[in-house]
Scaffold this motif. Structure first.
Motif, PDB file in Angstrom:
ATOM      1  N   ARG A 124       0.823  -1.222   0.000  1.00  0.00           N
ATOM      2  CA  ARG A 124       0.000   0.000   0.000  1.00  0.00           C
ATOM      3  C   ARG A 124       0.856   1.271   0.000  1.00  0.00           C
ATOM      4  O   ARG A 124       0.334   2.359  -0.193  1.00  0.00           O
ATOM      5  CB  ARG A 124      -0.939   0.022   1.206  1.00  0.00           C
ATOM      6  N   GLU A 125       2.140   1.127   0.226  1.00  0.00           N
ATOM      7  CA  GLU A 125       3.075   2.259   0.164  1.00  0.00           C
ATOM      8  C   GLU A 125       2.648   3.431   1.046  1.00  0.00           C
ATOM      9  O   GLU A 125       2.454   4.546   0.572  1.00  0.00           O
ATOM     10  CB  GLU A 125       3.238   2.722  -1.286  1.00  0.00           C
ATOM     11  N   LYS A 127       2.926   6.561   3.183  1.00  0.00           N
ATOM     12  CA  LYS A 127       3.871   7.667   3.285  1.00  0.00           C
ATOM     13  C   LYS A 127       3.298   8.686   4.248  1.00  0.00           C
ATOM     14  O   LYS A 127       2.271   9.279   3.931  1.00  0.00           O
ATOM     15  CB  LYS A 127       4.099   8.302   1.916  1.00  0.00           C
ATOM     16  N   TYR A 144      -9.459   6.665   6.921  1.00  0.00           N
ATOM     17  CA  TYR A 144      -8.965   6.933   5.573  1.00  0.00           C
ATOM     18  C   TYR A 144     -10.107   7.150   4.586  1.00  0.00           C
ATOM     19  O   TYR A 144     -11.227   6.695   4.790  1.00  0.00           O
ATOM     20  CB  TYR A 144      -8.068   5.785   5.088  1.00  0.00           C
ATOM     21  N   ASN A 171      -0.502   9.399   3.247  1.00  0.00           N
ATOM     22  CA  ASN A 171      -1.321   8.790   2.209  1.00  0.00           C
ATOM     23  C   ASN A 171      -0.810   7.392   1.890  1.00  0.00           C
ATOM     24  O   ASN A 171       0.287   7.015   2.289  1.00  0.00           O
ATOM     25  CB  ASN A 171      -1.360   9.672   0.964  1.00  0.00           C
ATOM     26  N   PHE A 172      -1.631   6.636   1.167  1.00  0.00           N
ATOM     27  CA  PHE A 172      -1.246   5.320   0.696  1.00  0.00           C
ATOM     28  C   PHE A 172      -2.003   4.998  -0.584  1.00  0.00           C
ATOM     29  O   PHE A 172      -2.977   5.681  -0.926  1.00  0.00           O
ATOM     30  CB  PHE A 172      -1.490   4.237   1.764  1.00  0.00           C
ATOM     31  N   GLN A 173      -1.528   4.003  -1.308  1.00  0.00           N
ATOM     32  CA  GLN A 173      -2.155   3.557  -2.552  1.00  0.00           C
ATOM     33  C   GLN A 173      -2.915   2.264  -2.290  1.00  0.00           C
ATOM     34  O   GLN A 173      -2.413   1.387  -1.588  1.00  0.00           O
ATOM     35  CB  GLN A 173      -1.083   3.276  -3.616  1.00  0.00           C
ATOM     36  N   LYS A 177      -5.994   3.753  -6.318  1.00  0.00           N
ATOM     37  CA  LYS A 177      -6.404   5.059  -5.801  1.00  0.00           C
ATOM     38  C   LYS A 177      -5.472   5.509  -4.697  1.00  0.00           C
ATOM     39  O   LYS A 177      -4.908   4.694  -3.966  1.00  0.00           O
ATOM     40  CB  LYS A 177      -7.823   5.004  -5.226  1.00  0.00           C
ATOM     41  N   LYS A 178      -5.361   6.812  -4.540  1.00  0.00           N
ATOM     42  CA  LYS A 178      -4.574   7.393  -3.463  1.00  0.00           C
ATOM     43  C   LYS A 178      -5.525   7.794  -2.330  1.00  0.00           C
ATOM     44  O   LYS A 178      -6.532   8.481  -2.575  1.00  0.00           O
ATOM     45  CB  LYS A 178      -3.822   8.620  -3.969  1.00  0.00           C
ATOM     46  N   TYR A 179      -5.213   7.342  -1.121  1.00  0.00           N
ATOM     47  CA  TYR A 179      -6.034   7.613   0.059  1.00  0.00           C
ATOM     48  C   TYR A 179      -5.261   8.467   1.052  1.00  0.00           C
ATOM     49  O   TYR A 179      -4.058   8.270   1.236  1.00  0.00           O
ATOM     50  CB  TYR A 179      -6.428   6.303   0.753  1.00  0.00           C
TER      51      TYR A 179
END
Length: 194
Positions: A124-125, A127, A144, A171-173, A177-179
């Protein structure tokens, strides 16, 4: 002189009607169990919204909680096990005895309390990464919502994260989609279903 008196009376009547409407609106916005003393106190009364220490006036808190009930963002409770793996469980708002309550989204036969391993969480990356926030052993609630909305409901959800939980901390992917997400140590506004 007569025209001045008439204009003064009309102006005074309008002021009374406007102020009366404001007082009526204020009284109508209070909960049914609030008494007259609450009207006088509510303007100066404040309550903490979350463990972050952010304090908001009672009326604003009520508005935020109503917004949360209307447009609930995704809520997951995360914890890190001793081996470094992360587990999560989803929380939802349900109506119980005609009032919103937080409940774990799981089946009755689930003996884990809704907890499930999240081995793909690294994909989910996040950041910034969420692991440091979970390293002390305490669970955290992840609120989120999509950062770029495809519809009105998604727009409301990111607004709810911002208003209720204090705005995205990162945020995360997920699924293309970016959340935006915010971590908090407790659920706000409503009690947990027992």
């Amino acid at each position: 002189m007569r025209e001045r008196c008439f204009a003064f009376l009309i102006g005074s009547l309008c002021a009374v009607l406007v102020l009366g409407g404001c007082v009526h609106t204020k009284i109508a916005s209070l909960s049914p169990d609030s008494g007259p003393a609450s009207v006088a106190r509510s303007a100066s009364e404040t309550r903490p919204l979350s463990s972050s220490g952010r304090v908001v006036p009672q009326e604003e808190l009520r508005e935020h909680c109503d917004q949360l009930a209307r447009s609930t963002p995704g809520i997951e409770e995360l914890r890190m096990k001793k081996d470094g793996s992360i587990e999560s469980r989803q929380w939802i708002l349900v109506t119980h005895d005609s009032a919103p309550r937080w409940a774990i989204a799981s089946t009755r036969s689930d003996r884990s309390g809704g907890w499930a391993p999240q081995p793909g969480i690294a994909r989910r990356e996040f950041k910034p990464p969420i692991q440091p926030a979970l390293a002390n052993g305490a669970s955290q609630f992840l609120a989120y919502a999509p950062m770029q909305s495809d519809n009105y409901d998604e727009s409301l959800k990111i607004a709810t994260v911002t208003e209720v939980f204090g705005g995205p901390q990162g945020n995360f992917q997920w699924r293309g989609k970016k959340y935006g997400y915010t971590l908090t140590s407790e659920l706000v506004c409503f009690p947990q279903l027992q």
